[in-house]
Motif scaffolding. Structure first.
Motif, short mmCIF file in Angstrom:
data_model
loop_
_atom_site.label_atom_id
_atom_site.label_comp_id
_atom_site.label_asym_id
_atom_site.label_seq_id
_atom_site.Cartn_x
_atom_site.Cartn_y
_atom_site.Cartn_z
N PRO A 154 0.92 -1.17 -0.08
CA PRO A 154 -0.24 0.05 -0.15
C PRO A 154 0.95 1.28 -0.09
O PRO A 154 1.90 1.24 0.65
CB PRO A 154 -0.98 0.03 1.27
CG PRO A 154 -0.83 -1.63 1.60
CD PRO A 154 0.48 -2.11 1.07
N ASP A 155 0.32 2.22 -0.67
CA ASP A 155 1.18 3.52 -0.77
C ASP A 155 1.43 4.00 0.36
O ASP A 155 2.78 4.53 0.45
CB ASP A 155 0.39 4.56 -1.87
CG ASP A 155 0.39 4.10 -3.09
OD1 ASP A 155 1.27 3.27 -3.55
OD2 ASP A 155 -0.51 4.54 -4.05
N ASN A 156 0.53 4.25 1.45
CA ASN A 156 1.05 4.76 2.55
C ASN A 156 1.94 4.04 3.49
O ASN A 156 2.93 4.54 4.19
CB ASN A 156 -0.33 5.08 3.39
CG ASN A 156 -0.78 3.58 3.88
OD1 ASN A 156 -1.06 2.62 3.14
ND2 ASN A 156 -1.48 3.47 5.15
N VAL A 157 1.93 2.68 3.45
CA VAL A 157 3.18 1.92 3.99
C VAL A 157 4.44 2.01 3.44
O VAL A 157 5.52 2.11 4.37
CB VAL A 157 2.45 0.46 4.10
CG1 VAL A 157 3.78 -0.37 4.39
CG2 VAL A 157 1.10 0.26 4.96
N PHE A 158 4.38 2.14 2.01
CA PHE A 158 5.59 2.31 1.29
C PHE A 158 6.37 3.53 1.65
O PHE A 158 7.60 3.53 1.81
CB PHE A 158 5.38 2.09 -0.22
CG PHE A 158 6.63 2.26 -1.06
CD1 PHE A 158 7.09 1.12 -1.53
CD2 PHE A 158 6.88 3.53 -1.53
CE1 PHE A 158 8.29 1.24 -2.48
CE2 PHE A 158 8.28 3.72 -2.19
CZ PHE A 158 8.68 2.63 -2.60
#
Length: 212
Positions: free
Chosen positions: A103-107
């Motif tokens: 997920p973008d926020n995790v990345f």
């Protein structure tokens, strides 16, 4: 089977089934982060703290620094210490989306963690395969069962014997048996070259300056 891996605390004991994952957690994948050398444990601790602060415990389930125990002799004392298997790298288990992507926020949260230079694989990192995870489990388990000498040796090197009947003698390494952690060293005794078999812990390397 239990393996020793640095997780939230040094020398944490972790069941290897949680490392491999279970059928109910098929979307959890292991990725490798590249860090500044010497900052692996700081990255682990910082990332763990950020996961708690941002309430991402379900998305980032493990942050690990695999280690092994190594031994050396100092005087007559056997000293054990911890050494990282993969200096400059940290393993992270992430809950991927239904496409298998991070997920973008995790990345971006991971990427912005201090001392992290990025994911191995760049912007589209590839997760470790089950075979690669199994190999890591095997390496760490083997190291836990049989600690390695801290230093390795190669044929042609000069070593000084630290204990036994040939203490203080210097000699040249002729053969190395990594499996048994033994060396065949040629020393000069009464003007004759004599081969002796020694344990890695019985010798120390002689520096170029000492040889001169």
């Amino acid at each position: 089977m239990v393996i020793s891996i640095d997780s939230t605390q040094p020398s944490t004991q972790l069941d290897d089934r949680s490392l491999i994952g279970k059928e109910a957690l098929l979307m959890q994948q292991w990725f490798i982060l590249h860090t500044y050398s010497g900052h692996e444990k700081k990255v682990r601790d910082s990332l763990k703290a950020r996961v708690r602060d941002t309430d991402l415990q379900n998305e980032i389930t493990e942050v690990l620094v695999p280690t092994e125990t190594v031994v050396e002799m100092r005087g007559n004392k056997r000293i054990e210490s911890s050494r990282m298997f993969y200096p400059g790298y940290v393993l992270v288990q992430i809950e991927c989306d239904d496409r298998g992507h991070i997920p973008d926020n995790v990345f971006h949260m991971i990427k912005s963690t201090p001392k992290v230079t990025g994911f191995v694989g760049g912007h589209n990192p590839t997760p470790l395969t089950p075979q690669e995870v199994d190999q890591i489990v095997h390496n760490v388990t083997e190291a836990a069962e049989k600690p390695k000498p801290k230093f390795s040796y190669a044929a042609g090197e000069t070593v000084r014997i630290k204990s036994g009947p040939f203490q203080s003698f210097t000699g040249k390494v002729e053969e190395v048996n990594e499996d048994k952690s033994t060396l065949k060293v040629t020393v000069t005794i009464f003007g004759r070259s004599t081969p002796v078999e020694l344990n890695f812990l019985d010798v120390e390397k002689v520096t170029f300056a000492e040889e001169e």
